[in-house]
Motif scaffolding. Structure first.
Motif, PDB file in Angstrom:
ATOM      1  N   PHE A   1       1.070  -1.037  -0.215  1.00  0.00           N
ATOM      2  CA  PHE A   1       0.078  -0.137   0.776  1.00  0.00           C
ATOM      3  C   PHE A   1       0.965   1.402   0.195  1.00  0.00           C
ATOM      4  CE2 PHE A   1      -2.365  -3.082   1.869  1.00  0.00           C
ATOM      5  CZ  PHE A   1      -3.487  -3.278   0.964  1.00  0.00           C
ATOM      6  N   VAL A   2       1.004   2.024  -1.254  1.00  0.00           N
ATOM      7  CA  VAL A   2       2.411   2.679  -1.645  1.00  0.00           C
ATOM      8  C   VAL A   2       0.973   4.446  -1.793  1.00  0.00           C
ATOM      9  CG1 VAL A   2       3.808   1.233  -1.538  1.00  0.00           C
ATOM     10  CG2 VAL A   2       2.199   1.986  -3.955  1.00  0.00           C
ATOM     11  N   GLU A   3       2.084   5.348  -1.764  1.00  0.00           N
ATOM     12  CA  GLU A   3       1.527   6.158  -2.259  1.00  0.00           C
ATOM     13  C   GLU A   3       1.048   7.353  -1.288  1.00  0.00           C
ATOM     14  OE1 GLU A   3       2.055   8.173  -5.585  1.00  0.00           O
ATOM     15  OE2 GLU A   3       3.863   6.953  -6.479  1.00  0.00           O
ATOM     16  N   PHE A   4       0.701   6.580   0.521  1.00  0.00           N
ATOM     17  CA  PHE A   4      -0.162   7.600   0.935  1.00  0.00           C
ATOM     18  C   PHE A   4       0.941   8.701   1.458  1.00  0.00           C
ATOM     19  CE2 PHE A   4      -2.132   8.652   4.931  1.00  0.00           C
ATOM     20  CZ  PHE A   4      -2.797   8.937   4.179  1.00  0.00           C
ATOM     21  N   MET A   5       0.827   9.991   1.382  1.00  0.00           N
ATOM     22  CA  MET A   5       0.921  11.172   1.338  1.00  0.00           C
ATOM     23  C   MET A   5       0.283  11.663   3.223  1.00  0.00           C
ATOM     24  SD  MET A   5       2.728  14.075  -0.641  1.00  0.00           S
ATOM     25  CE  MET A   5       1.280  14.803  -1.145  1.00  0.00           C
ATOM     26  N   PRO A   6       0.177  11.901   4.143  1.00  0.00           N
ATOM     27  CA  PRO A   6      -0.784  12.229   4.635  1.00  0.00           C
ATOM     28  C   PRO A   6      -0.394  13.468   4.965  1.00  0.00           C
ATOM     29  CG  PRO A   6       0.642  10.696   6.464  1.00  0.00           C
ATOM     30  CD  PRO A   6       1.520  10.402   4.915  1.00  0.00           C
ATOM     31  N   LEU A   7      -2.074  14.233   4.908  1.00  0.00           N
ATOM     32  CA  LEU A   7      -2.153  15.952   5.595  1.00  0.00           C
ATOM     33  C   LEU A   7      -1.626  15.716   6.849  1.00  0.00           C
ATOM     34  CD1 LEU A   7      -4.842  15.764   2.655  1.00  0.00           C
ATOM     35  CD2 LEU A   7      -2.771  16.698   3.052  1.00  0.00           C
ATOM     36  N   GLU A   8      -1.318  16.724   7.248  1.00  0.00           N
ATOM     37  CA  GLU A   8      -1.168  17.380   8.773  1.00  0.00           C
ATOM     38  C   GLU A   8      -2.038  17.703   9.432  1.00  0.00           C
ATOM     39  OE1 GLU A   8       0.942  20.829  11.275  1.00  0.00           O
ATOM     40  OE2 GLU A   8       1.991  19.433   9.392  1.00  0.00           O
ATOM     41  N   ASN A   9      -3.432  18.365   9.224  1.00  0.00           N
ATOM     42  CA  ASN A   9      -4.310  18.964   9.574  1.00  0.00           C
ATOM     43  C   ASN A   9      -6.143  17.797   9.147  1.00  0.00           C
ATOM     44  OD1 ASN A   9      -3.418  20.648  11.492  1.00  0.00           O
ATOM     45  ND2 ASN A   9      -3.236  22.271   9.347  1.00  0.00           N
ATOM     46  N   ILE A  10      -5.461  16.487   8.612  1.00  0.00           N
ATOM     47  CA  ILE A  10      -6.692  15.616   7.958  1.00  0.00           C
ATOM     48  C   ILE A  10      -6.915  15.122   8.115  1.00  0.00           C
ATOM     49  CG2 ILE A  10      -8.622  15.365   6.421  1.00  0.00           C
ATOM     50  CD1 ILE A  10      -7.896  18.481   5.399  1.00  0.00           C
ATOM     51  N   LYS A  11      -7.224  13.932   9.305  1.00  0.00           N
ATOM     52  CA  LYS A  11      -6.998  12.659   9.604  1.00  0.00           C
ATOM     53  C   LYS A  11      -8.474  11.546   8.875  1.00  0.00           C
ATOM     54  CE  LYS A  11      -3.738  14.126  12.056  1.00  0.00           C
ATOM     55  NZ  LYS A  11      -2.841  13.947  11.801  1.00  0.00           N
ATOM     56  N   ALA A  12      -8.689  12.194   8.247  1.00  0.00           N
ATOM     57  CA  ALA A  12     -10.434  11.633   7.757  1.00  0.00           C
ATOM     58  C   ALA A  12      -9.485  10.497   6.486  1.00  0.00           C
ATOM     59  CB  ALA A  12     -10.767  12.293   6.905  1.00  0.00           C
ATOM     60  N   TYR A  13      -8.617  10.798   5.811  1.00  0.00           N
ATOM     61  CA  TYR A  13      -7.888  10.022   4.599  1.00  0.00           C
ATOM     62  C   TYR A  13      -7.245   9.175   5.531  1.00  0.00           C
ATOM     63  CZ  TYR A  13      -9.104  13.789   2.484  1.00  0.00           C
ATOM     64  OH  TYR A  13     -10.282  14.896   1.678  1.00  0.00           O
ATOM     65  N   ASP A  14      -6.395   9.870   6.497  1.00  0.00           N
ATOM     66  CA  ASP A  14      -5.465   8.638   7.499  1.00  0.00           C
ATOM     67  C   ASP A  14      -6.348   7.002   8.065  1.00  0.00           C
ATOM     68  OD1 ASP A  14      -4.202  10.237   7.454  1.00  0.00           O
ATOM     69  OD2 ASP A  14      -2.849  10.631   9.014  1.00  0.00           O
ATOM     70  N   PHE A  15      -7.635   7.899   8.478  1.00  0.00           N
ATOM     71  CA  PHE A  15      -7.953   6.870   8.980  1.00  0.00           C
ATOM     72  C   PHE A  15      -9.124   5.760   7.141  1.00  0.00           C
ATOM     73  CE2 PHE A  15     -12.761   5.383   9.727  1.00  0.00           C
ATOM     74  CZ  PHE A  15     -12.522   4.193  11.065  1.00  0.00           C
ATOM     75  N   ILE A  16      -9.079   6.012   6.217  1.00  0.00           N
ATOM     76  CA  ILE A  16      -9.795   5.363   5.798  1.00  0.00           C
ATOM     77  C   ILE A  16      -8.444   4.461   4.507  1.00  0.00           C
ATOM     78  CG2 ILE A  16     -10.395   5.725   2.987  1.00  0.00           C
ATOM     79  CD1 ILE A  16     -11.943   8.425   4.230  1.00  0.00           C
ATOM     80  N   ALA A  17      -7.399   4.721   4.774  1.00  0.00           N
ATOM     81  CA  ALA A  17      -6.291   3.977   3.946  1.00  0.00           C
ATOM     82  C   ALA A  17      -5.866   3.264   5.553  1.00  0.00           C
ATOM     83  CB  ALA A  17      -4.423   4.556   4.126  1.00  0.00           C
ATOM     84  N   SER A  18      -5.594   3.193   6.635  1.00  0.00           N
ATOM     85  CA  SER A  18      -5.882   2.613   7.499  1.00  0.00           C
ATOM     86  C   SER A  18      -6.899   1.588   7.452  1.00  0.00           C
ATOM     87  CB  SER A  18      -5.574   2.658   9.019  1.00  0.00           C
ATOM     88  OG  SER A  18      -4.245   3.746   9.359  1.00  0.00           O
ATOM     89  N   LYS A  19      -8.388   1.764   7.321  1.00  0.00           N
ATOM     90  CA  LYS A  19      -9.173   0.646   6.886  1.00  0.00           C
ATOM     91  C   LYS A  19      -9.448  -0.019   5.681  1.00  0.00           C
ATOM     92  CE  LYS A  19     -14.693   1.054   7.444  1.00  0.00           C
ATOM     93  NZ  LYS A  19     -15.307   2.202   7.974  1.00  0.00           N
ATOM     94  N   LEU A  20      -8.456   0.357   4.624  1.00  0.00           N
ATOM     95  CA  LEU A  20      -8.938  -0.593   3.669  1.00  0.00           C
ATOM     96  C   LEU A  20      -7.867  -1.340   4.432  1.00  0.00           C
ATOM     97  CD1 LEU A  20      -8.340   1.907   1.175  1.00  0.00           C
ATOM     98  CD2 LEU A  20     -10.165  -0.468   0.693  1.00  0.00           C
ATOM     99  N   ILE A  21      -6.420  -1.251   4.804  1.00  0.00           N
ATOM    100  CA  ILE A  21      -5.705  -2.074   4.936  1.00  0.00           C
ATOM    101  C   ILE A  21      -6.165  -3.660   5.562  1.00  0.00           C
ATOM    102  CG2 ILE A  21      -3.691  -2.581   5.803  1.00  0.00           C
ATOM    103  CD1 ILE A  21      -2.425   0.623   5.002  1.00  0.00           C
ATOM    104  N   TYR A  22      -6.763  -2.800   7.029  1.00  0.00           N
ATOM    105  CA  TYR A  22      -7.130  -3.581   7.795  1.00  0.00           C
ATOM    106  C   TYR A  22      -8.401  -4.531   6.945  1.00  0.00           C
ATOM    107  CZ  TYR A  22     -10.011  -5.596  11.104  1.00  0.00           C
ATOM    108  OH  TYR A  22     -10.758  -6.042  12.822  1.00  0.00           O
ATOM    109  N   LYS A  23      -9.093  -4.155   6.325  1.00  0.00           N
ATOM    110  CA  LYS A  23     -10.290  -4.543   5.443  1.00  0.00           C
ATOM    111  C   LYS A  23      -9.219  -6.294   4.425  1.00  0.00           C
ATOM    112  CE  LYS A  23     -14.633  -5.262   4.204  1.00  0.00           C
ATOM    113  NZ  LYS A  23     -15.518  -5.759   5.779  1.00  0.00           N
ATOM    114  N   PHE A  24      -9.033  -5.313   3.661  1.00  0.00           N
ATOM    115  CA  PHE A  24      -8.009  -6.456   2.840  1.00  0.00           C
ATOM    116  C   PHE A  24      -7.172  -7.759   3.786  1.00  0.00           C
ATOM    117  CE2 PHE A  24      -3.999  -7.485   0.919  1.00  0.00           C
ATOM    118  CZ  PHE A  24      -4.110  -7.841   0.154  1.00  0.00           C
TER     119      PHE A  24
END
Length: 76
Positions: free
Chosen positions: A36-59
């Motif tokens: 799971f590559v090319e993810f670049m977290p944004l400092e003040n927005i955590k929603a995208y971090d959560f979605i990426a983590s959720k996809l990995i967990y789901k996989f």
């Protein structure tokens, strides 16, 4: 995801990616690794971090639940 290195317009949705994972695992292919590559977290927005983590967990859930089903069938 705006938090990726190379955003793709009109890319896959969360549910499309999950369906792709399910199709991959149910096809009978043995999954031995994933990147799971090319993810670049944004400092003040955590929603995208959560979605990426959720996809990995789901996989992982899909892969290991299928592995468990196969092991159960073999032991019968």
């Amino acid at each position: 995801f705006p938090s990726v290195g190379t955003p793709e317009p009109d890319g896959l949705s969360y549910f499309e990616v999950v369906k792709l994972f399910q199709m991959l695992v149910s096809s009978g292919r043995k999954v031995v690794g994933a990147d799971f590559v090319e993810f670049m977290p944004l400092e003040n927005i955590k929603a995208y971090d959560f979605i990426a983590s959720k996809l990995i967990y789901k996989f992982l859930s899909i892969v290991f639940s299928k592995s468990y089903e196969v092991d159960e069938e073999r032991s019968r």
